[in-house]
Design a protein around this motif. Structure first.
Motif, PDB file in Angstrom:
ATOM      1  N   THR A 123       0.803  -1.215  -0.053  1.00  0.00           N
ATOM      2  CA  THR A 123      -0.045   0.040  -0.084  1.00  0.00           C
ATOM      3  C   THR A 123       0.895   1.157  -0.015  1.00  0.00           C
ATOM      4  N   ASN A 124       0.161   2.338  -0.246  1.00  0.00           N
ATOM      5  CA  ASN A 124       1.084   3.637  -0.149  1.00  0.00           C
ATOM      6  C   ASN A 124       1.762   3.923   1.323  1.00  0.00           C
ATOM      7  N   ASN A 125       2.820   4.235   1.475  1.00  0.00           N
ATOM      8  CA  ASN A 125       3.444   4.244   2.487  1.00  0.00           C
ATOM      9  C   ASN A 125       3.078   5.819   3.281  1.00  0.00           C
ATOM     10  N   LYS A 126       2.799   5.744   4.865  1.00  0.00           N
ATOM     11  CA  LYS A 126       2.645   7.061   5.201  1.00  0.00           C
ATOM     12  C   LYS A 126       3.684   7.126   6.316  1.00  0.00           C
ATOM     13  N   PHE A 127       4.147   8.131   6.552  1.00  0.00           N
ATOM     14  CA  PHE A 127       5.218   8.616   7.450  1.00  0.00           C
ATOM     15  C   PHE A 127       4.717   9.945   8.504  1.00  0.00           C
ATOM     16  N   GLU A 128       4.699  10.057   9.787  1.00  0.00           N
ATOM     17  CA  GLU A 128       4.821  11.029  10.414  1.00  0.00           C
ATOM     18  C   GLU A 128       6.195  11.458  10.709  1.00  0.00           C
ATOM     19  N   ILE A 129       6.088  12.837  10.857  1.00  0.00           N
ATOM     20  CA  ILE A 129       7.658  13.511  10.701  1.00  0.00           C
ATOM     21  C   ILE A 129       7.658  14.387  11.955  1.00  0.00           C
ATOM     22  N   LYS A 130       8.064  14.182  13.129  1.00  0.00           N
ATOM     23  CA  LYS A 130       8.140  14.823  14.331  1.00  0.00           C
ATOM     24  C   LYS A 130       9.514  15.498  14.526  1.00  0.00           C
ATOM     25  N   ASN A 131       9.244  16.485  15.737  1.00  0.00           N
ATOM     26  CA  ASN A 131      10.553  17.074  16.210  1.00  0.00           C
ATOM     27  C   ASN A 131      10.920  16.137  17.297  1.00  0.00           C
ATOM     28  N   SER A 132      11.940  16.588  18.171  1.00  0.00           N
ATOM     29  CA  SER A 132      12.723  16.015  19.078  1.00  0.00           C
ATOM     30  C   SER A 132      11.457  16.055  20.421  1.00  0.00           C
ATOM     31  N   LEU A 133      10.481  16.907  20.513  1.00  0.00           N
ATOM     32  CA  LEU A 133       9.523  16.925  21.530  1.00  0.00           C
ATOM     33  C   LEU A 133       8.255  16.029  21.150  1.00  0.00           C
ATOM     34  N   GLY A 134       8.275  15.358  20.060  1.00  0.00           N
ATOM     35  CA  GLY A 134       7.207  14.599  19.535  1.00  0.00           C
ATOM     36  C   GLY A 134       6.264  15.299  19.113  1.00  0.00           C
ATOM     37  N   GLN A 135       6.397  16.659  18.767  1.00  0.00           N
ATOM     38  CA  GLN A 135       5.072  17.453  18.178  1.00  0.00           C
ATOM     39  C   GLN A 135       5.401  17.031  16.504  1.00  0.00           C
ATOM     40  N   MET A 136       4.215  16.984  15.937  1.00  0.00           N
ATOM     41  CA  MET A 136       4.170  16.782  14.496  1.00  0.00           C
ATOM     42  C   MET A 136       4.552  17.759  13.697  1.00  0.00           C
ATOM     43  N   VAL A 137       5.658  17.647  12.648  1.00  0.00           N
ATOM     44  CA  VAL A 137       5.773  18.627  11.827  1.00  0.00           C
ATOM     45  C   VAL A 137       5.195  18.485  10.607  1.00  0.00           C
TER      46      VAL A 137
END
Length: 307
Positions: A123-137
Protein backbone atom coordinates in the motif's frame (compact mmCIF):
# COMPACT_ATOMS: atom_id res chain seq x y z
CA UNK A 1 39.63 19.51 16.60
CA UNK A 2 37.02 16.78 16.62
CA UNK A 3 33.59 17.83 15.36
CA UNK A 4 31.02 18.12 18.20
CA UNK A 5 27.96 15.92 18.21
CA UNK A 6 24.84 17.47 16.61
CA UNK A 7 22.64 19.33 19.07
CA UNK A 8 25.55 20.30 21.38
CA UNK A 9 26.97 23.78 21.92
CA UNK A 10 30.04 24.62 19.86
CA UNK A 11 33.20 25.23 21.91
CA UNK A 12 34.76 28.66 21.83
CA UNK A 13 36.76 29.24 18.69
CA UNK A 14 35.33 26.26 16.87
CA UNK A 15 34.77 26.78 13.13
CA UNK A 16 31.91 24.88 11.48
CA UNK A 17 33.23 21.90 9.52
CA UNK A 18 30.92 22.09 6.55
CA UNK A 19 31.11 24.11 3.34
CA UNK A 20 29.62 27.60 2.99
CA UNK A 21 27.06 26.21 0.55
CA UNK A 22 25.42 24.47 3.50
CA UNK A 23 25.45 27.46 5.85
CA UNK A 24 22.35 29.51 6.50
CA UNK A 25 23.84 32.89 7.23
CA UNK A 26 22.47 36.39 7.21
CA UNK A 27 20.69 37.63 4.04
CA UNK A 28 23.89 39.26 2.83
CA UNK A 29 25.85 36.02 3.13
CA UNK A 30 27.14 35.11 -0.33
CA UNK A 31 28.82 31.80 0.43
CA UNK A 32 26.06 29.76 -1.17
CA UNK A 33 23.99 30.11 -4.35
CA UNK A 34 20.38 31.11 -3.90
CA UNK A 35 17.26 30.30 -5.87
CA UNK A 36 16.09 33.08 -8.11
CA UNK A 37 12.56 32.60 -6.83
CA UNK A 38 10.28 35.29 -5.49
CA UNK A 39 9.50 33.63 -2.17
CA UNK A 40 8.03 36.88 -0.87
CA UNK A 41 5.10 36.45 -3.23
CA UNK A 42 4.48 33.03 -1.71
CA UNK A 43 4.65 34.05 1.95
CA UNK A 44 1.00 35.11 1.98
CA UNK A 45 -0.01 31.49 1.53
CA UNK A 46 1.32 28.03 0.79
CA UNK A 47 0.54 26.31 -2.47
CA UNK A 48 -3.11 25.31 -2.21
CA UNK A 49 -4.18 21.78 -1.33
CA UNK A 50 -4.14 19.33 -4.19
CA UNK A 51 -7.36 17.86 -5.51
CA UNK A 52 -9.09 15.92 -2.76
CA UNK A 53 -7.39 17.66 0.16
CA UNK A 54 -9.47 19.44 2.78
CA UNK A 55 -8.20 22.38 4.80
CA UNK A 56 -8.63 22.02 8.56
CA UNK A 57 -7.95 24.41 11.42
CA UNK A 58 -5.92 23.11 14.35
CA UNK A 59 -7.30 23.35 17.88
CA UNK A 60 -6.36 26.12 20.27
CA UNK A 61 -3.65 23.99 21.90
CA UNK A 62 -2.44 22.32 18.73
CA UNK A 63 -4.57 19.20 19.19
CA UNK A 64 -7.05 18.15 16.56
CA UNK A 65 -8.53 15.24 14.70
CA UNK A 66 -6.88 15.78 11.33
CA UNK A 67 -8.39 14.32 8.16
CA UNK A 68 -6.11 14.51 5.15
CA UNK A 69 -7.56 12.86 2.02
CA UNK A 70 -4.91 11.58 -0.38
CA UNK A 71 -4.92 11.62 -4.17
CA UNK A 72 -6.78 8.28 -4.34
CA UNK A 73 -9.57 9.59 -2.07
CA UNK A 74 -8.31 7.73 0.99
CA UNK A 75 -8.48 9.74 4.20
CA UNK A 76 -5.75 9.82 6.84
CA UNK A 77 -7.12 10.53 10.32
CA UNK A 78 -4.75 11.70 13.05
CA UNK A 79 -6.48 11.89 16.42
CA UNK A 80 -5.17 13.89 19.38
CA UNK A 81 -2.08 14.91 17.50
CA UNK A 82 -0.03 17.81 18.80
CA UNK A 83 1.41 19.86 15.96
CA UNK A 84 4.48 22.03 16.19
CA UNK A 85 3.51 25.73 16.39
CA UNK A 86 3.93 27.47 13.05
CA UNK A 87 6.98 29.81 13.01
CA UNK A 88 6.86 33.18 11.23
CA UNK A 89 7.89 33.38 7.54
CA UNK A 90 11.61 33.73 6.88
CA UNK A 91 13.44 35.68 4.21
CA UNK A 92 14.58 33.56 1.23
CA UNK A 93 12.96 30.46 2.74
CA UNK A 94 10.48 28.37 0.76
CA UNK A 95 7.07 28.56 2.44
CA UNK A 96 6.54 25.62 4.76
CA UNK A 97 10.24 25.05 5.49
CA UNK A 98 10.26 27.58 8.35
CA UNK A 99 9.66 24.67 10.71
CA UNK A 100 13.06 23.20 9.80
CA UNK A 101 14.86 26.40 10.81
CA UNK A 102 14.00 25.75 14.48
CA UNK A 103 15.00 22.10 14.82
CA UNK A 104 18.21 20.07 14.76
CA UNK A 105 16.57 16.68 15.01
CA UNK A 106 13.79 14.93 13.08
CA UNK A 107 11.97 11.73 14.01
CA UNK A 108 10.23 9.76 11.25
CA UNK A 109 7.69 7.07 12.11
CA UNK A 110 6.19 4.98 9.33
CA UNK A 111 2.56 4.02 9.92
CA UNK A 112 1.77 0.31 9.95
CA UNK A 113 -0.83 -0.74 7.39
CA UNK A 114 -3.00 -3.67 8.56
CA UNK A 115 -3.85 -4.75 4.99
CA UNK A 116 -0.16 -4.92 4.12
CA UNK A 117 0.65 -6.97 7.23
CA UNK A 118 -2.14 -9.50 6.68
CA UNK A 119 -1.97 -9.94 2.92
CA UNK A 120 1.44 -8.67 1.82
CA UNK A 121 -0.34 -6.31 -0.61
CA UNK A 122 1.82 -3.22 -0.90
CA UNK A 123 0.00 0.00 0.00
CA UNK A 124 0.99 3.65 -0.17
CA UNK A 125 3.39 4.43 2.67
CA UNK A 126 2.60 7.13 5.20
CA UNK A 127 5.11 8.73 7.56
CA UNK A 128 4.74 10.96 10.60
CA UNK A 129 7.55 13.53 10.76
CA UNK A 130 8.08 14.91 14.28
CA UNK A 131 10.49 17.10 16.21
CA UNK A 132 12.45 16.00 19.28
CA UNK A 133 9.49 16.92 21.53
CA UNK A 134 7.21 14.52 19.69
CA UNK A 135 5.24 17.33 18.04
CA UNK A 136 4.09 16.62 14.50
CA UNK A 137 5.86 18.75 11.90
CA UNK A 138 4.75 17.15 8.64
CA UNK A 139 2.90 14.15 7.29
CA UNK A 140 4.44 12.35 4.30
CA UNK A 141 2.12 10.43 1.96
CA UNK A 142 3.30 8.26 -0.92
CA UNK A 143 1.40 8.73 -4.20
CA UNK A 144 1.93 5.77 -6.54
CA UNK A 145 -0.45 3.48 -8.37
CA UNK A 146 -1.21 -0.10 -7.31
CA UNK A 147 0.57 -1.74 -10.24
CA UNK A 148 3.79 0.21 -9.70
CA UNK A 149 3.88 -0.52 -5.97
CA UNK A 150 3.39 -4.27 -6.26
CA UNK A 151 5.39 -4.91 -9.43
CA UNK A 152 8.44 -2.76 -8.71
CA UNK A 153 8.23 -3.07 -4.90
CA UNK A 154 11.16 -1.36 -3.15
CA UNK A 155 12.72 -0.21 -6.45
CA UNK A 156 9.55 1.58 -7.50
CA UNK A 157 9.49 5.21 -8.61
CA UNK A 158 7.34 7.32 -6.35
CA UNK A 159 6.07 10.76 -5.52
CA UNK A 160 6.13 11.55 -1.82
CA UNK A 161 4.00 14.52 -0.79
CA UNK A 162 4.93 16.33 2.44
CA UNK A 163 1.86 17.95 4.02
CA UNK A 164 1.46 20.37 6.91
CA UNK A 165 -1.35 20.29 9.49
CA UNK A 166 -3.70 22.04 7.07
CA UNK A 167 -3.16 19.49 4.32
CA UNK A 168 -1.08 21.92 2.24
CA UNK A 169 1.71 20.35 0.21
CA UNK A 170 4.91 22.12 1.23
CA UNK A 171 7.40 19.65 -0.28
CA UNK A 172 7.37 17.06 -3.05
CA UNK A 173 9.91 14.27 -3.38
CA UNK A 174 10.26 12.63 -6.80
CA UNK A 175 12.15 9.38 -7.30
CA UNK A 176 12.53 8.16 -10.91
CA UNK A 177 12.57 4.50 -11.90
CA UNK A 178 16.09 3.09 -11.83
CA UNK A 179 17.27 -0.50 -12.00
CA UNK A 180 18.72 -1.57 -8.65
CA UNK A 181 20.37 -4.82 -9.72
CA UNK A 182 23.41 -3.52 -11.58
CA UNK A 183 26.27 -1.12 -10.96
CA UNK A 184 26.22 1.03 -14.09
CA UNK A 185 26.18 4.79 -13.40
CA UNK A 186 22.85 5.18 -15.22
CA UNK A 187 21.26 2.86 -12.64
CA UNK A 188 22.38 4.69 -9.51
CA UNK A 189 19.47 5.88 -7.40
CA UNK A 190 18.44 9.51 -6.98
CA UNK A 191 15.64 11.67 -5.65
CA UNK A 192 14.62 15.27 -6.33
CA UNK A 193 13.36 17.54 -3.54
CA UNK A 194 10.96 20.34 -4.47
CA UNK A 195 9.81 23.13 -2.15
CA UNK A 196 7.32 24.46 -2.98
CA UNK A 197 6.11 21.73 -5.37
CA UNK A 198 7.59 22.28 -8.81
CA UNK A 199 10.62 24.26 -7.57
CA UNK A 200 13.71 22.05 -7.03
CA UNK A 201 15.77 22.95 -3.95
CA UNK A 202 18.13 19.99 -4.03
CA UNK A 203 18.93 16.47 -5.13
CA UNK A 204 20.22 13.26 -3.57
CA UNK A 205 22.27 10.99 -5.82
CA UNK A 206 23.82 7.62 -5.09
CA UNK A 207 27.60 7.47 -5.36
CA UNK A 208 28.98 4.20 -6.68
CA UNK A 209 31.04 2.19 -4.19
CA UNK A 210 31.73 -1.56 -4.17
CA UNK A 211 30.94 -2.01 -0.47
CA UNK A 212 29.53 1.06 1.24
CA UNK A 213 26.17 2.79 0.68
CA UNK A 214 27.08 6.37 -0.21
CA UNK A 215 24.92 9.34 -1.20
CA UNK A 216 25.74 12.87 -2.31
CA UNK A 217 23.55 15.79 -1.23
CA UNK A 218 23.34 18.55 -3.84
CA UNK A 219 21.82 22.02 -3.96
CA UNK A 220 19.34 23.27 -6.54
CA UNK A 221 22.18 23.76 -9.07
CA UNK A 222 23.30 20.15 -8.62
CA UNK A 223 26.47 21.28 -6.88
CA UNK A 224 27.77 18.80 -4.30
CA UNK A 225 27.38 20.02 -0.72
CA UNK A 226 27.48 17.06 1.69
CA UNK A 227 28.01 13.29 1.70
CA UNK A 228 26.15 10.44 3.42
CA UNK A 229 28.14 7.30 4.20
CA UNK A 230 26.62 4.14 5.65
CA UNK A 231 27.99 0.89 7.10
CA UNK A 232 29.15 -2.00 4.95
CA UNK A 233 26.09 -4.09 5.88
CA UNK A 234 23.00 -1.89 5.81
CA UNK A 235 20.60 -4.51 7.21
CA UNK A 236 21.67 -5.60 10.71
CA UNK A 237 19.69 -7.06 13.58
CA UNK A 238 18.84 -5.73 17.06
CA UNK A 239 20.70 -2.46 16.70
CA UNK A 240 20.40 0.99 15.19
CA UNK A 241 22.05 1.59 11.82
CA UNK A 242 23.81 4.93 11.41
CA UNK A 243 24.44 6.68 8.09
CA UNK A 244 26.84 9.54 8.81
CA UNK A 245 26.42 12.95 7.18
CA UNK A 246 29.88 14.22 6.31
CA UNK A 247 31.69 17.02 4.54
CA UNK A 248 32.63 16.54 0.90
CA UNK A 249 36.10 15.25 1.81
CA UNK A 250 34.43 12.84 4.29
CA UNK A 251 36.76 14.02 7.04
CA UNK A 252 34.28 15.96 9.17
CA UNK A 253 31.10 14.53 10.65
CA UNK A 254 28.12 16.89 10.34
CA UNK A 255 25.28 14.72 11.61
CA UNK A 256 23.67 11.36 10.98
CA UNK A 257 20.62 9.51 9.70
CA UNK A 258 19.75 6.57 11.94
CA UNK A 259 17.51 3.63 11.13
CA UNK A 260 16.21 2.82 14.61
CA UNK A 261 15.58 -0.75 15.76
CA UNK A 262 11.82 -1.15 16.29
CA UNK A 263 11.70 -4.54 18.03
CA UNK A 264 11.62 -8.12 16.77
CA UNK A 265 7.87 -8.27 16.08
CA UNK A 266 7.69 -5.08 14.03
CA UNK A 267 10.95 -5.72 12.20
CA UNK A 268 9.94 -9.30 11.34
CA UNK A 269 6.33 -8.90 10.23
CA UNK A 270 6.25 -5.37 8.77
CA UNK A 271 8.44 -3.01 6.79
CA UNK A 272 7.34 -0.03 8.88
CA UNK A 273 10.53 1.67 10.00
CA UNK A 274 11.55 4.45 12.36
CA UNK A 275 14.31 6.92 11.51
CA UNK A 276 16.06 9.75 13.27
CA UNK A 277 17.96 12.61 11.63
CA UNK A 278 20.43 14.91 13.35
CA UNK A 279 22.02 17.97 11.76
CA UNK A 280 23.35 21.37 12.87
CA UNK A 281 20.69 23.87 13.86
CA UNK A 282 22.17 26.50 11.52
CA UNK A 283 22.22 24.23 8.47
CA UNK A 284 20.38 25.80 5.55
CA UNK A 285 16.70 24.80 5.61
CA UNK A 286 16.97 23.69 1.99
CA UNK A 287 19.78 21.29 2.86
CA UNK A 288 17.73 20.06 5.83
CA UNK A 289 14.95 19.29 3.38
CA UNK A 290 17.46 17.49 1.13
CA UNK A 291 18.65 15.47 4.13
CA UNK A 292 15.03 14.48 4.75
CA UNK A 293 14.84 13.30 1.14
CA UNK A 294 18.03 11.28 1.65
CA UNK A 295 16.42 9.52 4.61
CA UNK A 296 13.42 8.45 2.53
CA UNK A 297 15.66 7.28 -0.30
CA UNK A 298 17.69 5.14 2.13
CA UNK A 299 14.47 3.65 3.49
CA UNK A 300 13.31 2.52 0.05
CA UNK A 301 16.77 1.36 -1.04
CA UNK A 302 17.63 -0.80 1.98
CA UNK A 303 14.67 -1.30 4.32
CA UNK A 304 11.40 -1.21 2.37
CA UNK A 305 11.57 -4.90 1.52
CA UNK A 306 13.09 -6.08 4.82
CA UNK A 307 10.32 -8.12 6.39
Amino acid sequence: MEAPRPGTHLPAGYAPQYPPAAFQGLPEHTGRPTLQTDYQSLQSGYPGPRAGHTVLTAGSEGYNATRLPTQNNQTIVLVNTQWMPAPPPLHNCPPGLEYLSQIDQILIHQQTELLEVLTGFETNNKFEIKNSLGQMVYLAVEDTDCCTRNCCEAARPFTLRILDNLGREVMTLERPLRCSSCCFPCCLQEIEIQAPPGVPVGYVTQTWHPCLPKLTLQNEKKQDVLKVVGPCVACTCCTDIDFEIKSLDEQSRIGKISKQWSGCVRETFTDSDNFGIQFPLDLDVKMKAVTLGACFLLDYMFFEGCE
